[in-house]
Design a protein around this motif. Sequence first.
Motif, PDB file in Angstrom:
ATOM      1  N   ASP A 201       1.023  -1.618  -0.004  1.00 28.85           N
ATOM      2  CA  ASP A 201      -0.253   0.174   0.228  1.00 28.85           C
ATOM      3  C   ASP A 201       0.575   1.123  -0.031  1.00 28.85           C
ATOM      4  N   ILE A 202       2.214   1.272   0.453  1.00 25.45           N
ATOM      5  CA  ILE A 202       3.533   2.613   0.480  1.00 25.45           C
ATOM      6  C   ILE A 202       4.321   2.454  -0.394  1.00 25.45           C
ATOM      7  N   GLY A 203       4.876   1.411  -1.340  1.00 22.68           N
ATOM      8  CA  GLY A 203       5.660   0.715  -1.990  1.00 22.68           C
ATOM      9  C   GLY A 203       6.009   2.148  -2.425  1.00 22.68           C
ATOM     10  N   HIS A 204       4.973   2.819  -3.013  1.00 23.58           N
ATOM     11  CA  HIS A 204       4.940   3.571  -3.726  1.00 23.58           C
ATOM     12  C   HIS A 204       5.629   5.239  -3.338  1.00 23.58           C
ATOM     13  N   LEU A 205       5.508   5.094  -2.075  1.00 25.31           N
ATOM     14  CA  LEU A 205       5.543   6.637  -1.476  1.00 25.31           C
ATOM     15  C   LEU A 205       7.386   6.123  -1.135  1.00 25.31           C
ATOM     16  N   GLU A 206       7.984   5.682  -1.016  1.00 24.81           N
ATOM     17  CA  GLU A 206       9.318   5.519  -1.067  1.00 24.81           C
ATOM     18  C   GLU A 206      10.653   7.038  -2.611  1.00 24.81           C
ATOM     19  N   ALA A 207       9.663   6.045  -3.265  1.00 27.20           N
ATOM     20  CA  ALA A 207      10.042   6.555  -5.156  1.00 27.20           C
ATOM     21  C   ALA A 207       9.338   8.233  -5.237  1.00 27.20           C
ATOM     22  N   LEU A 208       8.197   8.392  -4.408  1.00 32.27           N
ATOM     23  CA  LEU A 208       8.134   9.878  -4.235  1.00 32.27           C
ATOM     24  C   LEU A 208       8.921  10.722  -3.674  1.00 32.27           C
ATOM     25  N   ILE A 209       8.596  10.763  -1.963  1.00 27.31           N
ATOM     26  CA  ILE A 209       9.953  10.822  -1.639  1.00 27.31           C
ATOM     27  C   ILE A 209      11.343  11.529  -1.977  1.00 27.31           C
ATOM     28  N   ALA A 210      11.904  10.452  -2.930  1.00 27.75           N
ATOM     29  CA  ALA A 210      13.258  10.630  -3.005  1.00 27.75           C
ATOM     30  C   ALA A 210      12.953  11.294  -4.117  1.00 27.75           C
ATOM     31  N   SER A 211      12.413  11.772  -5.439  1.00 28.25           N
ATOM     32  CA  SER A 211      11.983  11.724  -6.154  1.00 28.25           C
ATOM     33  C   SER A 211      11.756  13.642  -5.826  1.00 28.25           C
ATOM     34  N   ARG A 212      11.073  13.733  -4.643  1.00 28.72           N
ATOM     35  CA  ARG A 212      10.999  15.341  -4.628  1.00 28.72           C
ATOM     36  C   ARG A 212      11.682  15.768  -3.051  1.00 28.72           C
ATOM     37  N   SER A 213      12.304  15.048  -3.452  1.00 28.12           N
ATOM     38  CA  SER A 213      13.116  15.674  -2.335  1.00 28.12           C
ATOM     39  C   SER A 213      14.670  16.100  -2.895  1.00 28.12           C
ATOM     40  N   THR A 214      14.718  15.601  -4.101  1.00 26.95           N
ATOM     41  CA  THR A 214      15.929  15.647  -4.953  1.00 26.95           C
ATOM     42  C   THR A 214      15.593  16.962  -5.328  1.00 26.95           C
TER      43      THR A 214
END
Length: 238
Positions: A201-214
Amino acid sequence: MKLASHDLNLNRGLLFIGSGSAPENELVASFSGKPAVASLRQLLVRVRAQNGMTRVALWLENGPQRADSVFRGQLDLGGELRFFDFDGMFMMTHRVGSPGLTDVVVGVDGAGAVSRIDVVLAPGSQTHALTTVGPGLLPVFADGPLSPPSELAMLLSDHDATALRLASAIKVLVVNQMPDYTDRLVVEWLRWLRPGLQPSDIGHLEALIASRSTVMTAADVDDKAAELARELLSSLNV
């Protein structure tokens, strides 16, 4: 560092903290309406009874500094720290090092009607504010400023002030250019906000955090981190 946390339902509203396996009679006799009393080996704290759970957290060295402190001194723990109730319904035991006197600070969220207790062993000698939150918010015991990993761990150690903790954790990741795996720490913290969440349910959030943080910069990290925190919480309906 947070070692453990327990949610306890105390029938009489009496929590014992220290060594030994039974309440000390002299301690109980001297209690008489006080928010807390202590002996050399035990501390007795009055908490809310039957109206709700009491959360007890155990920390080593670095831990939150609450406004209300019901004990600051030394306890003879004999190498183990125990939490137990008056009626003997439960006992939690933690090994805390070598036998002998241990410096202990016990902070609460409201003396006499406690719902949260923080027990800090060998607390740092100073009070430090976390660098990513406002002055006076979430002060901690420490011997010096926390390292980025320690600050991140402190922010992710609880779920009160949810939006503030999440935005501040994202800021730690960005400002300190922390490794990618630390994004997973934030995502796993999010799982506790809603019962039943599965890793899928939350696996995609890790990629979201990484992409937005950069794409965040020092100039806009406060606003962008807060915006991302709101988006993450909204996606979980929190």
